[in-house]
Design a protein around this motif. Sequence first.
Motif, PDB file in Angstrom:
ATOM      1  N   ARG A  70      37.950  47.359  47.851  1.00 61.05           N
ATOM      2  CA  ARG A  70      36.746  46.633  47.434  1.00 61.05           C
ATOM      3  C   ARG A  70      35.569  47.559  47.152  1.00 61.05           C
ATOM      4  N   THR A  99      37.758  52.525  42.777  1.00 61.50           N
ATOM      5  CA  THR A  99      38.999  52.466  41.992  1.00 61.50           C
ATOM      6  C   THR A  99      39.992  53.537  42.443  1.00 61.50           C
ATOM      7  N   ARG A 112      44.575  41.313  36.635  1.00 55.56           N
ATOM      8  CA  ARG A 112      43.221  41.850  36.706  1.00 55.56           C
ATOM      9  C   ARG A 112      42.174  40.774  37.006  1.00 55.56           C
ATOM     10  N   GLU A 113      42.365  39.582  36.458  1.00 53.83           N
ATOM     11  CA  GLU A 113      41.390  38.512  36.716  1.00 53.83           C
ATOM     12  C   GLU A 113      41.432  38.078  38.179  1.00 53.83           C
ATOM     13  N   TYR A 141      42.370  39.987  40.733  1.00 54.77           N
ATOM     14  CA  TYR A 141      41.772  41.059  41.524  1.00 54.77           C
ATOM     15  C   TYR A 141      40.249  41.031  41.429  1.00 54.77           C
ATOM     16  N   SER A 142      39.734  40.775  40.238  1.00 56.64           N
ATOM     17  CA  SER A 142      38.280  40.710  40.054  1.00 56.64           C
ATOM     18  C   SER A 142      37.685  39.543  40.835  1.00 56.64           C
ATOM     19  N   ARG A 182      38.231  46.503  43.351  1.00 59.29           N
ATOM     20  CA  ARG A 182      37.868  47.430  42.284  1.00 59.29           C
ATOM     21  C   ARG A 182      39.101  48.199  41.839  1.00 59.29           C
ATOM     22  N   SER A 189      41.789  48.430  36.226  1.00 57.09           N
ATOM     23  CA  SER A 189      42.028  47.358  35.260  1.00 57.09           C
ATOM     24  C   SER A 189      40.931  46.299  35.253  1.00 57.09           C
ATOM     25  N   SER A 190      39.993  46.386  36.199  1.00 53.88           N
ATOM     26  CA  SER A 190      39.015  45.316  36.368  1.00 53.88           C
ATOM     27  C   SER A 190      38.207  45.048  35.101  1.00 53.88           C
ATOM     28  N   ASP A 191      37.748  46.111  34.435  1.00 54.11           N
ATOM     29  CA  ASP A 191      37.000  45.932  33.193  1.00 54.11           C
ATOM     30  C   ASP A 191      37.771  46.514  32.010  1.00 54.11           C
TER      31      ASP A 191
END
Length: 299
Positions: free
Chosen positions: A145, A148, A200-201, A203-204, A209, A212-214
């Motif tokens: 959290r 990365t 990724r969605e 995890y976000s 963090r 792949s988050s952004d």
Amino acid sequence: MKTMAVGNPTLASSRPGFVSDLAELVKARLTLLVLLTTAVGFYLGAEPPVDFRALFHTVFGTAAAAAGAAALNQWWERRVDALMRRTKTRPIPAGRIAPLQALILGAALSVFGVAYLAIVCNALSAVLAAITIAIYVFAYTPLKRTSTANTAVGAIPGAIPPMIGWAAARGDIGPGAWSLFIIVFLWQMPHFFAIAWMFREDYSRAGFRMISSDDSTGERSASQSVFFCILLLVLAGLPAFVGVVSYVYQPIELVLGGLFVAIAMRFLRLRTPGSARLLFFASIAYLPLLLAALVLTKI
């Protein structure tokens, strides 16, 4: 026995569910992979003839330690697990296992596993198991959290089990053990990059963090996957160079590694959920095949 099952259908049906919940709490499939790499590390490190009784003790102690670490991880992440679709049905967030129960079980299994290895195997294997638990629970878990870098940090405890097996068999962690560590460490990177991009969605949503988050296009995740697959292709040959296996292993490793690179490059070219999923499944196939090649070509 049939009469008891019919007379108390609730009890009969709850038993498989409880066993299933325990298996999920200790991440049974992941633990099995840990045991596979531990067993291979022991076999490759052992002088002939292999002491299969010692192998059993090593795998048993490592299993307890790995299961304990997994339970502690789920106890720690129980609140964020409830936020993700892929984890909200886990035993703790779903309310089927109480957090305190998971904490006690995880701690007990961890301590038992380390103590068992120390008493029955040797101190070095126990120290490595303790380091694995410590990094996985107290470094990787909270780091998910905040940075990365969590994937690379998490790959360290994932790569130590073959060293535990080697240490239990030989009492040291020489070049052969380190070559196995490097292989498993590098293998985990594309494996987890593929998972992280597919979810990724999720995890976000949990505040994790990941690289792949952004990364909506998948370019970063895919390019990193290709990079680590190429590194793995080059460095997976180390066991032959340090004298653990014969050079017959080399062409097998190159074929497997080449296919892995090709699938990662397909992910980079297409950057679709399907290509990421293929890379994930390819990683699952690659590791046991490579481990089998190591076992079969041991000198």
